[in-house]
Write a protein that holds these residues in place. Structure first.
Motif, PDB file in Angstrom:
ATOM      1  N   THR A   3       0.871  -1.159   0.000  1.00 25.94           N
ATOM      2  CA  THR A   3       0.000   0.000   0.000  1.00 25.94           C
ATOM      3  C   THR A   3       0.910   1.211   0.000  1.00 25.94           C
ATOM      4  N   VAL A   4       0.686   2.135  -0.924  1.00 29.67           N
ATOM      5  CA  VAL A   4       1.537   3.314  -1.042  1.00 29.67           C
ATOM      6  C   VAL A   4       0.685   4.566  -0.885  1.00 29.67           C
ATOM      7  N   LYS A   5       1.163   5.482  -0.068  1.00 32.30           N
ATOM      8  CA  LYS A   5       0.482   6.761   0.146  1.00 32.30           C
ATOM      9  C   LYS A   5       1.460   7.883  -0.156  1.00 32.30           C
ATOM     10  N   ILE A   6       0.990   8.910  -0.853  1.00 29.33           N
ATOM     11  CA  ILE A   6       1.777  10.099  -1.142  1.00 29.33           C
ATOM     12  C   ILE A   6       1.268  11.205  -0.228  1.00 29.33           C
ATOM     13  N   VAL A   7       2.173  11.791   0.548  1.00 28.71           N
ATOM     14  CA  VAL A   7       1.777  12.838   1.490  1.00 28.71           C
ATOM     15  C   VAL A   7       2.685  14.054   1.331  1.00 28.71           C
ATOM     16  N   VAL A  11       3.088  15.485   9.311  1.00 22.52           N
ATOM     17  CA  VAL A  11       1.764  15.394   9.945  1.00 22.52           C
ATOM     18  C   VAL A  11       0.871  14.444   9.149  1.00 22.52           C
ATOM     19  N   GLN A  12       0.856  14.619   7.826  1.00 24.30           N
ATOM     20  CA  GLN A  12       0.063  13.731   6.989  1.00 24.30           C
ATOM     21  C   GLN A  12       0.620  12.310   7.011  1.00 24.30           C
ATOM     22  N   ALA A  13       1.946  12.181   7.053  1.00 24.29           N
ATOM     23  CA  ALA A  13       2.569  10.855   7.118  1.00 24.29           C
ATOM     24  C   ALA A  13       2.139  10.136   8.389  1.00 24.29           C
ATOM     25  N   LYS A  14       2.138  10.849   9.497  1.00 20.85           N
ATOM     26  CA  LYS A  14       1.728  10.244  10.767  1.00 20.85           C
ATOM     27  C   LYS A  14       0.286   9.742  10.690  1.00 20.85           C
ATOM     28  N   LYS A  15      -0.575  10.551  10.100  1.00 22.96           N
ATOM     29  CA  LYS A  15      -1.992  10.180   9.961  1.00 22.96           C
ATOM     30  C   LYS A  15      -2.129   8.915   9.104  1.00 22.96           C
ATOM     31  N   GLU A  16      -1.405   8.857   7.983  1.00 28.89           N
ATOM     32  CA  GLU A  16      -1.457   7.676   7.111  1.00 28.89           C
ATOM     33  C   GLU A  16      -0.901   6.441   7.819  1.00 28.89           C
ATOM     34  N   ILE A  17       0.175   6.611   8.566  1.00 27.97           N
ATOM     35  CA  ILE A  17       0.764   5.490   9.302  1.00 27.97           C
ATOM     36  C   ILE A  17      -0.228   4.950  10.318  1.00 27.97           C
ATOM     37  N   GLY A  24      -4.226  -3.115   9.927  1.00 32.03           N
ATOM     38  CA  GLY A  24      -3.571  -4.402  10.123  1.00 32.03           C
ATOM     39  C   GLY A  24      -2.074  -4.456   9.903  1.00 32.03           C
ATOM     40  N   TYR A  25      -1.460  -3.369   9.467  1.00 31.50           N
ATOM     41  CA  TYR A  25      -0.005  -3.353   9.309  1.00 31.50           C
ATOM     42  C   TYR A  25       0.653  -3.040  10.648  1.00 31.50           C
ATOM     43  N   THR A  26       1.853  -3.557  10.838  1.00 28.58           N
ATOM     44  CA  THR A  26       2.637  -3.215  12.027  1.00 28.58           C
ATOM     45  C   THR A  26       3.666  -2.158  11.639  1.00 28.58           C
ATOM     46  N   LYS A  27       4.256  -1.499  12.635  1.00 29.65           N
ATOM     47  CA  LYS A  27       5.294  -0.504  12.350  1.00 29.65           C
ATOM     48  C   LYS A  27       6.475  -1.130  11.602  1.00 29.65           C
ATOM     49  N   ASP A  28       6.711  -2.413  11.826  1.00 32.57           N
ATOM     50  CA  ASP A  28       7.804  -3.107  11.131  1.00 32.57           C
ATOM     51  C   ASP A  28       7.526  -3.290   9.647  1.00 32.57           C
ATOM     52  N   GLU A  29       6.295  -3.086   9.220  1.00 31.83           N
ATOM     53  CA  GLU A  29       5.910  -3.268   7.819  1.00 31.83           C
ATOM     54  C   GLU A  29       5.682  -1.935   7.096  1.00 31.83           C
ATOM     55  N   ILE A  30       5.977  -0.828   7.775  1.00 33.57           N
ATOM     56  CA  ILE A  30       5.733   0.488   7.208  1.00 33.57           C
ATOM     57  C   ILE A  30       7.061   1.224   7.035  1.00 33.57           C
ATOM     58  N   TYR A  31       7.221   1.813   5.858  1.00 36.78           N
ATOM     59  CA  TYR A  31       8.459   2.507   5.505  1.00 36.78           C
ATOM     60  C   TYR A  31       8.117   3.889   4.976  1.00 36.78           C
ATOM     61  N   VAL A 100       6.362  13.066   0.246  1.00 35.51           N
ATOM     62  CA  VAL A 100       6.864  11.972   1.069  1.00 35.51           C
ATOM     63  C   VAL A 100       6.055  10.737   0.715  1.00 35.51           C
ATOM     64  N   ILE A 101       6.730   9.603   0.604  1.00 37.91           N
ATOM     65  CA  ILE A 101       6.067   8.351   0.250  1.00 37.91           C
ATOM     66  C   ILE A 101       6.055   7.438   1.479  1.00 37.91           C
ATOM     67  N   VAL A 102       4.871   6.949   1.812  1.00 37.56           N
ATOM     68  CA  VAL A 102       4.705   5.969   2.889  1.00 37.56           C
ATOM     69  C   VAL A 102       4.316   4.655   2.236  1.00 37.56           C
TER      70      VAL A 102
END
Length: 108
Positions: A3-7, A11-17, A24-31, A100-102
């Protein structure tokens, strides 16, 4: 599955995370990636998520990144998370524009 989000910013990155974690994603699965290396590191540290490491990229690509331009390095990192080369190029262009890409990846 990715799953890719453009922010625009942290602040927006935190919201998407937070939304990715609720889905269902864990912090270990988010970059998180940004074109500016310092911005990327600062956001990764402040949001307490992963940097793309040797484990995701493999030794060869990690070493090769030392000799690559930042754009080439970012595309390589995105591809190591399972994105196609076309998608990686498109997202790298967004980072060129200051975005920024999440990325949330179950396969990494």
């Amino acid at each position: 599955m990715e799953t890719v989000k453009i922010v625009e910013n942290g602040v927006q990155a935190k919201k998407e995370i937070e939304q990715l974690m609720m889905s269902g994603y864990t912090k270990d699965e988010i970059y998180l990636l940004a074109h500016d290396r310092n911005r990327s590191e600062d956001l990764t540290d402040s949001l307490e998520i992963n940097d793309i490491s040797v484990q995701e990229q493999g030794v060869f690509d990690s070493i090769a990144n030392v000799f690559r331009t930042r754009g080439d390095e970012l595309r390589s990192k995105l591809e190591s998370l399972g994105l196609s080369s076309n998608d990686a190029e498109r997202y790298e262009e967004e980072m060129d524009r200051g975005k920024v890409i999440v990325v949330a990846s179950k396969s990494a």
